[in-house]
Design a protein around this motif. Structure first.
Motif, short mmCIF file in Angstrom:
data_model
loop_
_atom_site.label_atom_id
_atom_site.label_comp_id
_atom_site.label_asym_id
_atom_site.label_seq_id
_atom_site.Cartn_x
_atom_site.Cartn_y
_atom_site.Cartn_z
N THR A 49 45.84 42.62 42.37
CA THR A 49 44.57 42.40 42.49
C THR A 49 43.70 42.83 41.47
N CYS A 50 42.42 42.78 41.46
CA CYS A 50 41.48 43.12 40.29
C CYS A 50 41.77 44.70 40.12
N ASN A 51 42.33 45.37 40.83
CA ASN A 51 42.38 46.96 40.43
C ASN A 51 43.77 47.29 39.94
N GLY A 117 45.01 42.52 53.15
CA GLY A 117 44.94 41.11 53.10
C GLY A 117 45.86 40.74 52.00
N GLN A 118 45.71 41.31 50.84
CA GLN A 118 46.30 41.02 49.55
C GLN A 118 47.69 41.29 49.63
N ILE A 119 48.05 42.56 50.34
CA ILE A 119 49.15 42.95 50.48
C ILE A 119 50.19 42.11 51.50
N GLY A 187 30.24 32.38 41.68
CA GLY A 187 31.62 32.41 42.27
C GLY A 187 31.01 32.37 44.03
N THR A 188 32.17 31.88 44.80
CA THR A 188 32.08 31.74 46.22
C THR A 188 33.25 32.34 46.95
N GLY A 189 33.69 33.05 46.26
CA GLY A 189 34.94 33.79 47.08
C GLY A 189 34.84 35.10 47.52
N GLU A 190 35.81 35.67 48.00
CA GLU A 190 35.75 36.91 48.78
C GLU A 190 34.81 37.76 48.29
N VAL A 191 34.75 38.15 46.97
CA VAL A 191 33.92 39.15 46.17
C VAL A 191 32.61 38.63 46.29
N SER A 192 32.29 37.58 45.98
CA SER A 192 30.99 36.91 46.25
C SER A 192 30.51 37.04 47.52
N SER A 210 28.96 27.41 42.12
CA SER A 210 30.46 27.18 42.08
C SER A 210 30.87 26.03 41.15
N ARG A 211 32.10 25.70 41.21
CA ARG A 211 32.40 24.61 40.39
C ARG A 211 31.99 23.55 41.26
N THR A 212 32.37 23.41 42.43
CA THR A 212 31.84 22.40 43.18
C THR A 212 30.59 22.52 44.02
N GLY A 214 29.48 21.29 46.66
CA GLY A 214 29.68 21.37 48.27
C GLY A 214 29.98 22.83 48.75
N ARG A 215 30.87 23.43 47.96
CA ARG A 215 31.43 24.78 48.29
C ARG A 215 30.21 25.76 48.11
N SER A 216 29.12 25.48 47.22
CA SER A 216 28.30 26.55 47.22
C SER A 216 27.24 26.36 48.46
N ALA A 246 31.77 36.71 39.86
CA ALA A 246 33.08 37.12 40.41
C ALA A 246 33.79 35.90 40.65
N THR A 247 34.55 35.57 39.56
CA THR A 247 35.54 34.30 39.53
C THR A 247 36.82 34.55 39.21
N THR A 248 37.61 33.66 39.35
CA THR A 248 39.06 33.98 38.92
C THR A 248 39.35 32.99 37.77
N ALA A 249 38.27 32.61 37.13
CA ALA A 249 38.43 31.58 35.98
C ALA A 249 39.18 32.36 34.83
N PRO A 250 40.35 31.54 34.18
CA PRO A 250 41.02 32.06 33.43
C PRO A 250 40.55 32.23 31.78
N TYR A 251 39.22 31.94 31.82
CA TYR A 251 38.53 32.04 30.40
C TYR A 251 37.03 32.52 30.71
N PHE A 252 36.25 32.78 29.52
CA PHE A 252 34.96 33.22 29.57
C PHE A 252 34.11 32.08 30.10
N ASP A 274 30.04 41.78 35.66
CA ASP A 274 31.22 41.11 35.88
C ASP A 274 32.18 41.78 36.87
N LEU A 275 32.30 41.14 37.96
CA LEU A 275 33.21 42.09 38.85
C LEU A 275 34.63 41.28 38.71
N SER A 276 34.92 40.32 37.80
CA SER A 276 36.10 39.90 37.79
C SER A 276 37.17 40.72 36.87
N ASN A 277 38.50 40.42 37.43
CA ASN A 277 39.61 40.63 36.54
C ASN A 277 40.60 39.91 36.78
N PRO A 278 40.79 39.02 35.47
CA PRO A 278 40.58 39.27 34.03
C PRO A 278 39.00 38.79 34.08
N1 LIG Z 1 39.12 40.72 46.24
C1 LIG Z 1 38.78 41.84 45.57
O1 LIG Z 1 38.96 43.04 46.43
C2 LIG Z 1 38.49 42.17 44.60
C3 LIG Z 1 37.46 43.34 44.20
C4 LIG Z 1 36.97 43.51 42.89
C5 LIG Z 1 37.08 42.62 41.96
N2 LIG Z 1 37.63 41.30 42.21
C6 LIG Z 1 37.86 40.15 41.05
O2 LIG Z 1 36.66 39.35 41.55
C7 LIG Z 1 37.34 38.13 41.01
C8 LIG Z 1 36.85 37.25 42.25
O3 LIG Z 1 37.94 37.76 43.32
P1 LIG Z 1 37.85 37.04 44.75
O4 LIG Z 1 38.66 37.66 45.52
O5 LIG Z 1 36.51 36.84 45.03
O6 LIG Z 1 38.82 35.65 44.39
P2 LIG Z 1 38.64 34.22 45.37
O7 LIG Z 1 38.25 34.62 46.77
O8 LIG Z 1 39.87 33.51 44.89
O9 LIG Z 1 37.48 33.36 44.64
C9 LIG Z 1 37.64 32.83 43.38
C10 LIG Z 1 36.22 32.27 43.00
O10 LIG Z 1 36.58 31.88 41.47
C11 LIG Z 1 36.14 30.43 41.46
N3 LIG Z 1 36.73 30.00 40.26
C12 LIG Z 1 38.09 29.99 39.97
N4 LIG Z 1 38.35 29.33 38.86
C13 LIG Z 1 37.34 29.13 38.30
C14 LIG Z 1 37.04 28.20 37.11
N5 LIG Z 1 37.71 27.86 36.16
N6 LIG Z 1 35.71 28.22 36.99
C15 LIG Z 1 34.61 28.69 37.76
N7 LIG Z 1 34.85 29.43 38.74
C16 LIG Z 1 36.03 29.43 38.92
C17 LIG Z 1 36.39 29.83 42.71
O11 LIG Z 1 35.59 28.61 42.65
P3 LIG Z 1 35.99 27.27 43.16
O12 LIG Z 1 35.95 27.33 44.80
O13 LIG Z 1 35.45 26.31 42.41
O14 LIG Z 1 37.74 27.29 42.93
C18 LIG Z 1 35.83 30.81 43.56
O15 LIG Z 1 34.65 30.79 43.98
C19 LIG Z 1 38.41 38.20 40.58
O16 LIG Z 1 38.52 38.13 39.11
C20 LIG Z 1 39.22 39.53 41.06
O17 LIG Z 1 40.10 40.08 40.26
C21 LIG Z 1 38.47 41.11 43.24
#
Ligand SMILES: NC(=O)c1ccc[n+]([C@@H]2O[C@H](COP(=O)([O-])OP(=O)(O)OC[C@H]3O[C@@H](n4cnc5c(N)ncnc54)[C@H](OP(=O)(O)O)[C@@H]3O)[C@@H](O)[C@H]2O)c1
Length: 421
Positions: A49-51, A117-119, A187-192, A210-212, A214-216, A246-252, A274-278
């Protein structure tokens, strides 16, 4: 115990974000292959996970050096850096740690829900690719059930504190009149979702990208905010004063160049969280005049300050975990006897069925009711003879007496095989 359960980990507790991200495993499937083939583990589960990046494993004889070497080769890290940062526990301490994880006690935000959920996802993946087997599947299933029960009974997660709300609070503490600032969420995932909920609750307007598109748009329908095109944002950071990333993008995504350009067009400062890791934001942006960059390390500090209500519940949860660990340990020890017990029951039942068929043929019995009575009689006789010694073998295993299980294996001529689910 016949088998060792180990836990090797790097977490936010002992490593800052720039170290944690170096330990991140990019290709999980390959990592499972490598750990199983090169580190002496015959079962494993990776929690990432991020932590934290954690490995749970099962082996007859544990070998930390092999595990560290495998981890180093997976991440390209120097052996010394791996040695310095990996924490290691086994058996009872590993069970204890897993219960702390599932109950939320080891989380940055005490009691937060995401880790459960992650476990669950981690064990599901490990199960699907057969990286885990009988021992880790049982351990994780039980730990998830116990963790859920502890959360419900202690209420440790109540009170609305999340990574998202802490990030918003951090912004409020560092920026005057946040309401008048232009806010962007990338970002539009869990943290967002957690950030958006908190912004909404406190009455802030914000854009979402977000990249798409529609998703935003879908995200904004439920979470609030105004969807904006990704490309427009990337070339126009100057429109914003505060950015939550807060994204999982593998680059800056937020690069030094983009922020330098943006700051050239702005007459006031910018805060980036920046809440992301990496990390998704290049740390070099912090050197640009007028830019304040914060990441998960600062959020951890903020969380620390806001945890008093939940801290009071920690003692209660710790007490429950201490009680549950011994029950969990007994169940795990019992597993050592299970293959033998199953095998004995299976063999004896096969003998019973064979002898029953012989007897029925000799009697030339066709009456179904009578056949059923004889069948049940043979089952009851077998059950009453075999149950007591089998339960005693299980008990001996629970009490940590592997010699009794070994002896019983010899008596019943049991040949061990690798057990997987
Ligand atoms: N979950 C936690 O408890 C938690 C807590 C603190 C920090 N974090 C960190 O926060 C970050 C996001 O976690 P999450 O749980 O929200 O992840 P997630 O639910 O999987 O969402 C990932 C987000 O990243 C976007 N994304 C992925 N690849 C991308 C790219 N190449 N360019 C632009 N956007 C991209 C996705 O957008 P698309 O819809 O376009 O794919 C989606 O909005 C991670 O780095 C995580 O380590 C997580």
């Amino acid at each position: 115990m016949n088998q060792n359960i180990i836990n090797a980990r790097v977490t936010f507790r002992n490593a800052p974000i720039h170290i944690l991200e170096k330990f991140t495993i990019r290709n999980l499937e390959n990592a499972y292959e490598q750990f199983k083939h090169h580190s002496g583990l015959d079962e494993c589960v990776i929690i990432q996970t991020c932590n934290r990046i954690e490995l749970f494993g099962k082996s007859k004889e544990q070998d930390l050096e092999k595990i560290k070497r495998t981890w180093a080769s997976l991440t390209g890290l120097e052996q010394d850096e791996v040695n310095e940062n990996i924490e290691w526990v086994e058996n009872q301490e590993a069970f204890h740690h897993l219960l702390k994880l599932t109950s939320g006690l080891d989380s940055m935000v005490l009691g937060e829900e995401q880790i459960l959920g992650q476990i669950k996802n981690s064990i599901t993946t490990a199960r699907e690719i057969k990286a885990s087997g009988q021992h880790l599947n049982t351990l994780f299933d039980k730990a998830i059930r116990i963790g859920t029960r502890i959360r419900n009974s202690s209420g440790i997660g109540r009170g609305g504190i999340s990574v998202g709300s802490m990030a918003v609070k951090l912004a409020e503490e560092n920026i005057d009149e946040l309401k008048t600032k232009k806010i962007l969420l990338i970002g539009t995932g869990e943290v967002s979702t957690l950030v958006a909920k908190s912004l909404q609750r406190r009455g802030y307007d914000f854009d979402v990208t977000s990249r798409t598109l529609g998703r935003s748009e879908t995200f904004c329908e439920t979470m609030g905010g105004i969807p904006v095109k990704f490309e427009e944002v990337l070339s126009g950071f100057d429109k914003y004063d505060v950015m939550f990333v807060a994204t999982t993008a593998p680059y800056f995504l937020v690069t030094h160049e983009r922020i330098t350009n943006a700051m050239g067009k702005k007459d006031h400062g910018m805060m980036i969280l920046d809440l992301s890791n990496p990390r998704t934001v290049d740390e070099k942006v912090a050197t640009i005049a007028g830019v304040k960059l914060m990441n998960l390390d600062q959020i951890a500090e903020m969380v620390e300050k806001n945890m008093t209500a939940r801290q009071n519940k920690v003692k209660t949860v710790e007490n429950i975990i201490n009680e549950e660990v011994s029950v969990l340990e007994a169940s795990m020890k019992r597993l050592d006897a299970e293959p033998l017990v199953k095998d004995v029951f299976k063999n004896i039942d096969a003998l019973r069925a064979k002898e029953l068929q012989k007897a029925l043929q000799m009697l030339d019995e066709k009456d179904e009711d009578k056949i059923k009575i004889i069948d049940e009689l043979t089952k009851a006789v077998v059950e009453s003879i075999v149950s007591t010694p089998m339960n005693n073998i299980r008990k001996a295993s629970e009490q940590g007496k592997p010699d009794v299980v070994e002896l019983a294996s010899k008596l019943f001529d049991y040949k061990k095989q690798d057990q997987t689910d």
